[in-house]
Design a protein around this motif. Structure first.
Motif, short mmCIF file in Angstrom:
data_model
loop_
_atom_site.label_atom_id
_atom_site.label_comp_id
_atom_site.label_asym_id
_atom_site.label_seq_id
_atom_site.Cartn_x
_atom_site.Cartn_y
_atom_site.Cartn_z
N GLY A 1 0.82 -1.21 0.00
CA GLY A 1 0.00 0.00 0.00
C GLY A 1 0.84 1.25 0.00
N GLN A 2 0.41 2.24 -0.77
CA GLN A 2 1.10 3.53 -0.76
C GLN A 2 0.68 4.29 0.48
N VAL A 3 1.62 4.91 1.15
CA VAL A 3 1.31 5.70 2.33
C VAL A 3 2.08 7.02 2.25
N ASP A 4 1.75 7.90 3.18
CA ASP A 4 2.52 9.13 3.30
C ASP A 4 2.64 9.44 4.78
N LEU A 5 3.64 8.83 5.40
CA LEU A 5 3.87 9.07 6.82
C LEU A 5 5.17 9.82 6.97
N ARG A 6 5.12 10.95 7.66
CA ARG A 6 6.34 11.76 7.76
C ARG A 6 6.78 11.91 9.20
N MET A 7 8.09 11.90 9.38
CA MET A 7 8.66 12.03 10.71
C MET A 7 9.79 13.06 10.64
N PRO A 8 9.76 14.06 11.49
CA PRO A 8 10.86 15.04 11.47
C PRO A 8 12.14 14.42 12.03
N MET A 9 13.26 14.80 11.44
CA MET A 9 14.55 14.23 11.83
C MET A 9 15.56 15.37 11.79
N GLY A 10 15.69 16.10 12.87
CA GLY A 10 16.57 17.27 12.85
C GLY A 10 16.02 18.29 11.86
N ASN A 11 16.85 18.74 10.93
CA ASN A 11 16.39 19.68 9.90
C ASN A 11 15.83 18.97 8.68
N ASP A 12 15.73 17.64 8.77
CA ASP A 12 15.28 16.88 7.61
C ASP A 12 13.93 16.25 7.90
N VAL A 13 13.39 15.64 6.86
CA VAL A 13 12.11 14.94 6.98
C VAL A 13 12.32 13.52 6.51
N LEU A 14 11.79 12.56 7.25
CA LEU A 14 11.84 11.17 6.82
C LEU A 14 10.43 10.78 6.44
N ARG A 15 10.27 10.35 5.21
CA ARG A 15 8.93 10.05 4.71
C ARG A 15 8.84 8.60 4.30
N VAL A 16 7.89 7.90 4.89
CA VAL A 16 7.62 6.52 4.49
C VAL A 16 6.59 6.60 3.39
N PHE A 17 6.89 6.03 2.20
CA PHE A 17 5.93 6.17 1.11
C PHE A 17 5.30 4.87 0.64
N ARG A 18 5.85 3.77 1.07
CA ARG A 18 5.22 2.51 0.67
C ARG A 18 5.51 1.42 1.70
N VAL A 19 4.48 0.67 2.05
CA VAL A 19 4.67 -0.45 2.96
C VAL A 19 4.18 -1.70 2.26
N SER A 20 5.01 -2.72 2.22
CA SER A 20 4.58 -3.98 1.58
C SER A 20 4.89 -5.13 2.51
N VAL A 21 4.13 -6.21 2.33
CA VAL A 21 4.40 -7.44 3.09
C VAL A 21 4.65 -8.53 2.07
N GLY A 22 5.67 -9.33 2.32
CA GLY A 22 5.92 -10.40 1.35
C GLY A 22 7.06 -11.28 1.79
N LYS A 23 7.63 -11.96 0.82
CA LYS A 23 8.69 -12.91 1.15
C LYS A 23 10.01 -12.45 0.56
N ARG A 24 11.05 -12.59 1.36
CA ARG A 24 12.39 -12.27 0.87
C ARG A 24 13.35 -13.23 1.56
N GLU A 25 14.10 -13.93 0.76
CA GLU A 25 15.05 -14.91 1.30
C GLU A 25 14.37 -15.84 2.29
N GLU A 26 13.22 -16.38 1.89
CA GLU A 26 12.51 -17.39 2.67
C GLU A 26 11.89 -16.85 3.94
N ARG A 27 11.97 -15.55 4.20
CA ARG A 27 11.35 -15.04 5.42
C ARG A 27 10.16 -14.17 5.05
N ARG A 28 9.22 -14.15 5.99
CA ARG A 28 8.09 -13.24 5.78
C ARG A 28 8.46 -11.90 6.39
N VAL A 29 8.55 -10.92 5.52
CA VAL A 29 9.04 -9.62 5.99
C VAL A 29 8.11 -8.49 5.55
#
Lengths: 242, 224, 112
Positions: free
Chosen positions: A128-156
């Motif tokens: 799912g596309q998201v727009d979650l922002r977190m301030p980080m000093g003078n910068d902004v950290l933005r989460v724009f996509r969250v996915s669930v799936g498999k990578r290297e045999e693990r559910r991540v």
């Protein structure tokens, strides 16, 4: 005395004027003589006598030159103006040399508007596309996509995020990743990895966090230089482990 | 009344003011957008703050290091949570900055310390810096190993010396109720030189050891 | 007459420009006309005065087509120039008034 001789005498005293200013003076005096000549020729004077009379009426060329030179005594202004021109030229050259920084600004703007990053999951369960922002000093950290799936045999969960400075032409602080941690609430994730790309304008990172069955959300925490930030990241709906 | 007036011929004053205005606008533009052409060293330091994410800090002291470059300035900066050693020098692109070494002092500790080693030109400078939070500490001893690598084979150690410096309280700096120290050592060794295994020990007025910190945070800047 | 004329030339020039913008030769002609040829200054000495006023910001200059069909450098009185004119006029009136007072005083000092 000829007209040329008159002009030369006047201009002799005007060494402190710029060439442009000298030409200005010469032209103006020339035009004045022209006007007077026209009047006299109309009255019937012979050209040579008219010119002689005109130059006489003008006055002493040395005196005119001397008085004129006195009016242009603002030496300081001239050099200040030249210094300003020099500074402007130097700045233009510097801007040309540093033009690469505009690419950073482009990255920074792109991160705000349309962040993109290719997913590296072997198999995607939900996303799912998201727009979650977190301030980080003078910068902004933005989460724009969250996915669930498999990578290297693990559910991540794959959290795609980007960091950029608040000012579009600014620099993202380097090394911020060391201080950002994503975990399930109240626990530490058993497995984590990440990959990324970026420039000074915007940095993109994808982090993989192994999920326990039934996990509904993750918590992202940032702690550095006395600043603490916390952001909850809900996992996308739909699909369960096969 | 004015009709269609043509362009006014400028006097010296007007022409100069116009040129100054253009220069000022160009300066603003180039500084803010291209981030170069900085006229003042403190602007470069502010840029370094941006680069390391420290936030706003105040100047604790300045050190002129002509051994490295004629205009080289090293700044010790600090605020409540950060102690930061950074520097700048003048080039044809204006003042340029080096990030330097940052200490996160938000955790409680008796002593925070870091080091910065710079190679530029013919000179090599090593700074050891930090913040003393324990009021009992009145003297610092800095110990470290300086390694000189041979000129012919740059990975072969030519010489190793253990060095020790003592810094009394009088040499420290104070700002906003916090105490800071900065030690500088210069080397002109032709061959490569590095500072390793540094530690800082704090002693109280009875000459008892109160705290010892091994320097973890370090930065190494080299201009080849 | 010549010396005095130069001293007061600034005042005269500024006042000439109150009504309309003029160029150098035009000013000489107008000056002669208004003063009934009392002011007989050397024409070339007008220009240093004009340039001085220009550099100080009391007048502005621009080039424009004159009635003769040729392009000439016109001068325009600025706000700042209007202020300067006011001041110089006041100074002149004070001076002239003082002279008149002295002369009148001399005429009145007749036996009553």
């Amino acid at each position: 005395m000829t007209r040329q001789g008159f002009m030369d005498r006047v201009l002799l005293s005007l060494t402190r004027l710029t060439a442009e200013e000298r030409e200005n003076v010469r032209q103006e005096l020339e035009e004045h003589i022209e006007d007077r000549m026209e009047v006299m020729l109309e009255m019937g004077w012979k050209p040579e006598l008219a010119e002689e009379r005109c130059l006489e009426a003008m006055g002493d060329p040395v005196e005119i030159g001397r008085e004129m030179a006195k009016q242009y005594r603002g030496r300081g202004w001239l050099w200040l103006g030249r210094a300003a021109v020099l500074l402007t030229v130097v700045l233009c050259i510097q801007a040309l040399l540093g033009v690469g920084i505009l690419f950073n600004a482009w990255d920074s703007l792109e991160a705000r508007v349309n962040p993109q990053m290719g997913s590296r999951l072997d198999w995607t369960e939900s996303s799912g596309q998201v727009d979650l922002r977190m301030p980080m000093g003078n910068d902004v950290l933005r989460v724009f996509r969250v996915s669930v799936g498999k990578r290297e045999e693990r559910r991540v969960a794959e959290i795609a995020m980007c960091a950029y400075d608040r000012w579009p032409f600014g620099i993202v602080a380097y090394d911020w990743q060391r201080y950002v941690e994503i975990n399930p609430p109240d626990a530490e994730a058993p497995y984590r990895s990440s990959n990324g790309r970026g420039s000074c304008g915007a940095e993109y990172v994808q982090t993989y966090v192994e999920l326990e069955p039934g996990a509904r959300s993750l918590v992202m925490a940032y702690e550095r230089f006395g600043e603490s930030q916390r952001l909850e990241i809900p996992l996308p709906e739909g699909g369960e482990a096969p | 009344m004015k009709q269609t007036k043509r362009q006014v011929l400028p006097s010296r004053r007007r022409r100069t003011l116009r040129r100054l205005l253009i220069a000022a606008a160009a300066l603003c533009l180039v500084n803010r957008i291209f981030l170069i052409g900085l006229l003042f060293p403190i602007q470069a330091i502010r840029q370094n703050e941006e680069r390391t994410g420290t936030g706003r800090t105040t100047v604790i002291c300045r050190d002129w290091a002509p051994e490295l470059q004629w205009s080289r300035l090293t700044y010790l900066m600090g605020n409540e949570h950060v102690t930061f050693l950074t520097g700048t020098y003048l080039s044809y692109l204006g003042w340029l900055g080096d990030s330097g070494a940052v200490l996160d002092c938000s955790e409680e500790a008796a002593l925070h310390c870091g080091l910065w080693s710079i190679n530029q030109g013919d000179g090599k400078v090593l700074y050891v810096f930090g913040r003393i939070d324990d009021p009992a500490i009145v003297r610092l001893k800095i110990q470290g190993r300086q390694t000189v690598f041979s000129e012919e084979q740059t990975d072969q150690v030519a010489e190793e010396t253990y060095q020790e410096w003592t810094l009394e309280q009088e040499k420290w700096m104070e700002k906003d109720g916090r105490r800071y120290f900065l030690m500088k050592t210069v080397s002109y060794e032709k061959s490569s030189w590095s500072g390793q295994d540094f530690s800082v020990t704090g002693y109280n007025k009875y000459d008892e050891m109160v705290a010892e910190e091994k320097i973890e945070e370090g930065a190494f800047t080299s201009f080849v | 007459m010549k010396k005095n004329a130069i001293e007061h030339t600034r005042l005269l020039v500024l006042s000439l420009l109150v009504g309309e913008d003029m160029y150098g030769y035009q000013m000489i002609v107008e000056l002669a006309r208004r003063s009934n040829h009392t002011f007989d200054m050397k024409e070339g000495t007008l220009y240093p005065v004009l340039h001085g006023l220009e550099q100080e910001g009391f007048v502005e200059a621009y080039r424009q087509e004159a009635p003769s069909g040729r392009e000439r450098k016109y001068y325009h009185l600025t706000r700042k120039g209007q202020g300067a004119l006011r001041e110089e006029k006041q100074a002149w009136e004070r001076y002239a008034g003082a002279v008149n007072d002295v002369l009148r005083g001399g005429a009145e000092a007749e036996p009553v």
